[in-house]
Structure formats: C-alpha cells, structure tokens
Design an enzyme around this catalytic site. Structure first.
Site, PDB file in Angstrom:
ATOM      1  N   LYS A 152      -9.591   8.879 -16.813  1.00  0.00           N
ATOM      2  CA  LYS A 152      -9.175   9.705 -17.951  1.00  0.00           C
ATOM      3  C   LYS A 152      -8.167   8.946 -18.826  1.00  0.00           C
ATOM      4  O   LYS A 152      -7.262   8.300 -18.321  1.00  0.00           O
ATOM      5  CB  LYS A 152      -8.565  11.016 -17.456  1.00  0.00           C
ATOM      6  CG  LYS A 152      -9.559  11.909 -16.729  1.00  0.00           C
ATOM      7  CD  LYS A 152      -8.933  13.215 -16.289  1.00  0.00           C
ATOM      8  CE  LYS A 152      -9.962  14.098 -15.571  1.00  0.00           C
ATOM      9  NZ  LYS A 152      -9.375  15.382 -15.104  1.00  0.00           N
ATOM     10  N   THR A 189     -13.643  -7.945  -0.021  1.00  0.00           N
ATOM     11  CA  THR A 189     -13.006  -6.768   0.563  1.00  0.00           C
ATOM     12  C   THR A 189     -14.093  -5.840   1.098  1.00  0.00           C
ATOM     13  O   THR A 189     -15.286  -6.034   0.859  1.00  0.00           O
ATOM     14  CB  THR A 189     -12.180  -6.013  -0.492  1.00  0.00           C
ATOM     15  OG1 THR A 189     -13.068  -5.374  -1.417  1.00  0.00           O
ATOM     16  CG2 THR A 189     -11.265  -6.960  -1.265  1.00  0.00           C
ATOM     17  N   GLU A 190     -13.669  -4.786   1.809  1.00  0.00           N
ATOM     18  CA  GLU A 190     -14.627  -3.796   2.280  1.00  0.00           C
ATOM     19  C   GLU A 190     -15.379  -3.157   1.115  1.00  0.00           C
ATOM     20  O   GLU A 190     -16.595  -2.982   1.153  1.00  0.00           O
ATOM     21  CB  GLU A 190     -13.915  -2.706   3.094  1.00  0.00           C
ATOM     22  CG  GLU A 190     -13.366  -3.167   4.433  1.00  0.00           C
ATOM     23  CD  GLU A 190     -11.908  -3.578   4.354  1.00  0.00           C
ATOM     24  OE1 GLU A 190     -11.443  -3.916   3.237  1.00  0.00           O
ATOM     25  OE2 GLU A 190     -11.227  -3.567   5.397  1.00  0.00           O
ATOM     26  N   ASP A 202      -7.745   1.757  -8.316  1.00  0.00           N
ATOM     27  CA  ASP A 202      -8.152   3.059  -8.846  1.00  0.00           C
ATOM     28  C   ASP A 202      -8.337   2.940 -10.360  1.00  0.00           C
ATOM     29  O   ASP A 202      -7.414   2.540 -11.068  1.00  0.00           O
ATOM     30  CB  ASP A 202      -7.066   4.096  -8.530  1.00  0.00           C
ATOM     31  CG  ASP A 202      -7.503   5.526  -8.807  1.00  0.00           C
ATOM     32  OD1 ASP A 202      -8.366   5.733  -9.688  1.00  0.00           O
ATOM     33  OD2 ASP A 202      -6.979   6.435  -8.156  1.00  0.00           O
ATOM     34  N   GLU A 258       0.866  -1.190   0.000  1.00  0.00           N
ATOM     35  CA  GLU A 258       0.000   0.000   0.000  1.00  0.00           C
ATOM     36  C   GLU A 258       0.896   1.231   0.000  1.00  0.00           C
ATOM     37  O   GLU A 258       1.791   1.345   0.839  1.00  0.00           O
ATOM     38  CB  GLU A 258      -0.910  -0.001   1.234  1.00  0.00           C
ATOM     39  CG  GLU A 258      -1.767   1.231   1.406  1.00  0.00           C
ATOM     40  CD  GLU A 258      -2.623   1.529   0.202  1.00  0.00           C
ATOM     41  OE1 GLU A 258      -2.525   2.658  -0.326  1.00  0.00           O
ATOM     42  OE2 GLU A 258      -3.397   0.632  -0.221  1.00  0.00           O
TER      43      GLU A 258
END
Length: 212
Positions: free
Chosen positions: A121, A192-193, A117, A68
């Site tokens: 764009k 996952t959350e 993510d 992370e």
C-alpha cells in the site's frame, strides 16, 4: 498474513547467548565482542537464518550480525545456531530503524536485504526497507566503501528500490532482473528459503547492489 506467536519465544531470545541483548553501552564494541578486527556484515530481516549462517560458514574472516525484529522468527535461527554454533555470527532482535543505537558510523561494511516485506500500500511506502527513510539509517552506519545488496521476487518493490537509490544519491553498482540467469550477478549467490520457494514457482529473482 499475521505472524503466529510462538509461546516462550520472547523468553528464549532474551536468554540466548547467541543474541546480543540490549545494553546501556551504545554503540556496541563489536571488535571486542568478536575478539578480532574482521569486517562486519549485517542482514536486516534475516528470517530463519539460513542465508547468513551459510555466509558465516563460508567466510570465517568476516563477522556477521543477523537482525530480526520478531522473536517467533528469530527463535528458529537460534535453534539452528544451537545445533551448529558459529563463532563469527550473532543476532540482534530489533527494528532496523534503531541501527544507530548499536552501530557507530563506519562500523558496517555490507548490508544484506533479502525478500523484505513489500508493504504494497502506498501509505506504507516509508516502511519498506529500501525506502529513502531506511537508506538514511544505512548511510549512518556504513563504511565509506560499504555496500547494500538487495534481493526480491517483487518487481514493484524492486522498481521502487531503484527509485529510492537514485533519489538518495546512491550509486547503482549492479542490477539484474533475472538473477539466476545472470552469470555475473549470480556468481557465489546463496539462496534463502524464500528464494528457493519463489524460484521453484518460476518467479524471476531481482537483485541490486548499491553504494553511497
């Protein structure tokens, strides 16, 4: 949305025994660090750590590294480890573009990407963790039979990922556009959350498994 900076997160991550700190020794001697010969799996963009911690609990015969880049996110996973330590799990605070600095060719048996993510764009396409650019980094550290598992609720990102897999010459081993209704692909799935949140909103979950 801008990530909220948590005061003291940088210092806490740097001091945590659960985080592998930067070392002049590269790549890192993972078998010595874990003190065993178990296979190594990694999650890139691990967030708060729930997915990887559940995997580590269920599979003590596998070593795990959670990656992370944001300390304000990683600190939450560290707090979970402090409450429930796992001997087969460590964290790295780094960008995935630096994988070769920490892992030697063939070190990694499996890579997990969960709800990355989407960088919607077009000019940011290279930043997507399933882009051809990042697949080259994964190729550099995966074992010959290593696999990549990717989950998302973003259909555009999933389609982009399928194109990247093909363009990179990888093999698609599994694919589902509605994971939770797919009994084969969903077998043993750990949510996952984000997955719980998106599923509760009625969004289908997309998943692929690929190999070189």
């Amino acid at each position: 949305m801008r990530l909220r900076k948590i005061k003291g997160a940088d210092e806490a991550v740097a001091a945590s025994p659960y985080v592998i700190q930067h070392s002049e020794q590269a790549p890192l001697p993972w078998k010595s660090l874990f003190k065993n010969e178990h296979p190594l799996h990694i999650e890139i963009g691990m967030g708060k750590g729930r997915f990887l911690m559940e995997l580590a609990k269920a599979n003590p015969q596998i070593n795990y590294i959670g990656i992370e880049r944001y300390t304000s996110v990683l600190i939450k996973a560290i707090h979970k480890m402090e409450a429930d330590p796992l001997p087969n799990l460590y964290f790295l605070c780094m960008d995935a573009a630096g994988l070769e600095q920490y892992f030697a060719p063939g070190d990694v048996e499996r890579i997990y990407l969960n709800f990355s993510d989407p960088w919607p764009k077009d000019r940011h396409a290279r930043r997507r963790l399933t882009s051809v650019v990042y697949l080259k980094h994964y190729d550099a550290v995966l074992s010959p039979k290593g696999q990549l598992e990717f989950k998302t609720d973003n259909e555009a990102l999933f389609d982009f990922s399928l194109e990247s897999i093909k363009a990179s010459g990888w093999k698609l081993l599994g694919c589902s556009r509605d994971l939770h209704r797919d009994p084969d692909m969903n077998q043993g799935n750990i949510m996952t959350e984000y997955e719980e949140k998106f599923s509760a909103q009625g969004n289908p979950i997309y998943k692929l498994i690929a190999a070189r």
